[in-house]
Design a protein around this motif. Structure first.
Motif, mmCIF file in Angstrom:
data_model
loop_
_atom_site.group_PDB
_atom_site.id
_atom_site.type_symbol
_atom_site.label_atom_id
_atom_site.label_comp_id
_atom_site.label_asym_id
_atom_site.label_seq_id
_atom_site.Cartn_x
_atom_site.Cartn_y
_atom_site.Cartn_z
ATOM 1 N N UNK A 3 0.827 -1.204 0.000
ATOM 2 C CA UNK A 3 0.000 0.000 0.000
ATOM 3 C C UNK A 3 0.864 1.258 0.000
ATOM 4 N N UNK A 4 1.986 1.228 0.730
ATOM 5 C CA UNK A 4 2.881 2.382 0.776
ATOM 6 C C UNK A 4 3.478 2.652 -0.602
ATOM 7 N N UNK A 5 3.905 1.593 -1.281
ATOM 8 C CA UNK A 5 4.483 1.748 -2.623
ATOM 9 C C UNK A 5 3.447 2.306 -3.587
ATOM 10 N N UNK A 6 2.214 1.780 -3.514
ATOM 11 C CA UNK A 6 1.134 2.262 -4.381
ATOM 12 C C UNK A 6 0.846 3.734 -4.102
ATOM 13 N N UNK A 7 0.806 4.100 -2.815
ATOM 14 C CA UNK A 7 0.538 5.495 -2.436
ATOM 15 C C UNK A 7 1.583 6.431 -3.008
ATOM 16 N N UNK A 8 2.847 6.089 -2.821
ATOM 17 C CA UNK A 8 3.937 6.948 -3.317
ATOM 18 C C UNK A 8 3.899 7.036 -4.840
ATOM 19 N N UNK A 9 3.652 5.897 -5.509
ATOM 20 C CA UNK A 9 3.585 5.901 -6.972
ATOM 21 C C UNK A 9 2.451 6.781 -7.478
ATOM 22 N N UNK A 10 1.299 6.692 -6.819
ATOM 23 C CA UNK A 10 0.161 7.529 -7.209
ATOM 24 C C UNK A 10 0.456 9.005 -6.988
ATOM 25 N N UNK A 11 1.089 9.330 -5.859
ATOM 26 C CA UNK A 11 1.413 10.722 -5.564
ATOM 27 C C UNK A 11 2.409 11.289 -6.576
ATOM 28 N N UNK A 12 3.366 10.480 -6.994
ATOM 29 C CA UNK A 12 4.315 10.922 -8.023
ATOM 30 C C UNK A 12 3.583 11.161 -9.334
ATOM 31 N N UNK A 13 2.654 10.250 -9.682
ATOM 32 C CA UNK A 13 1.869 10.411 -10.903
ATOM 33 C C UNK A 13 1.016 11.680 -10.843
#
Length: 290
Positions: A3-13
């Motif tokens: 979930x942390x990886x997904x969150x960071x990836x979404x925020x970068x996007x």
């Protein structure tokens, strides 16, 4: 961890989408609204802003607000170097210093003052907020249109309007989630949806105009005003509370001063780069129409 990886990836996007949209808007900030409507690039910028908003809402399902809000400053980190790259120049030391100060200050402020919303707006609060936003945006927009006025007036108006859009979106989404799709047929919900669309377009126009003399300082101001307005809405209308210990107050003041310093440096960097580099034809139009 997933979930942390997904969150960071979404925020970068999200940051990439917003930064690209801001850059497109800045390149055409000298145009009038009728001219912008006929410009395909504007609709691309609107689409990118909509995509960023959708990804932001999605990220909230995977990570806490306390993590997601500080990552919002990545928009500034991406936009300033991207603007320099498209102008075929290096990021100046002044830009780098201003960007660093603003980002650190914004992240610190967000960590100190942000709180997660636990309630939605009542009908009376929603009507009050729409009326107050219309009044505030009108005053700031008129101030920004005065001859020789700073574009930061419109940056403030745009940041506040984006924040109100977020609050209205949250109310609509949570209401539909809790009471079902039938809530979409309520007059107050329909009004909220219309207000969201109107304020989204208004915020886009205001921020576009704020970029007419440069991207860095207005974008930094917008990124400061947005979470600050969200905090005010949370405290005044949603019953949220701010931490008030002496240490946190001192840190908040220090972060605010750092943000102000960064914005001042970015504004000065705009003038320096404008004087030292030969702007393309589009930028010449910007200065003639500013």
């Amino acid at each position: 961890m997933t979930d942390l990886i997904i969150t960071i990836a979404l925020c970068v996007a999200v940051a990439i989408a917003y930064a690209t949209a801001a850059l497109i808007q800045a390149r055409h900030a000298h145009l009038t609204v009728p001219e912008l409507i006929r410009l395909p690039q504007l609709w691309l910028a609107l689409g990118l802003n909509a995509l960023g908003a959708a990804l932001h809402v999605t990220s909230l399902a995977f990570g806490p607000l306390s993590l997601i809000q500080p990552l919002g400053v990545l928009t500034l980190v991406i936009a300033v170097p991207l603007a320099a790259m498209t102008a075929r120049r290096r990021v100046t030391r002044l830009e780098l210093s201003g960007m660093t100060s603003t980002v650190i200050g914004l992240a610190g402020l967000t960590l100190i003052i942000s709180t997660a919303a636990t309630r939605t707006l009542t009908s009376a609060q929603l009507l009050m907020m729409i009326a107050a936003t219309l009044a505030l945006v009108t005053v700031l927009a008129l101030q920004g249109r005065r001859t020789g006025a700073s574009p930061l007036w419109e940056a403030v108006a745009g940041g506040a309007t984006y924040s109100v859009c977020s609050a209205l979106c949250q109310t609509v989404v949570v209401t539909v989630r809790d009471t079902g799709a039938s809530a979409l047929l309520r007059p107050i919900t329909i009004l909220a949806i219309v207000a969201i669309a109107f304020f989204a377009v208004t915020a886009t126009i205001l921020t576009q105009r704020s970029y007419r003399s440069g991207l860095g300082a207005p974008l930094a101001v917008t990124n400061m005003v947005n979470p600050a307005t969200a905090t005010i809405i949370g405290v005044v209308l949603l019953g949220e509370h701010l931490a008030t210990t002496n240490v946190e107050i001192v840190l908040a003041v220090a972060c605010g001063v750092l943000c102000a310093l960064g914005v001042a440096q970015l504004a000065r960097a705009r003038d320096v780069t404008g004087a030292e580099t030969q702007p393309p034809a589009a930028n010449k139009d910007v200065h003639l129409n500013a």
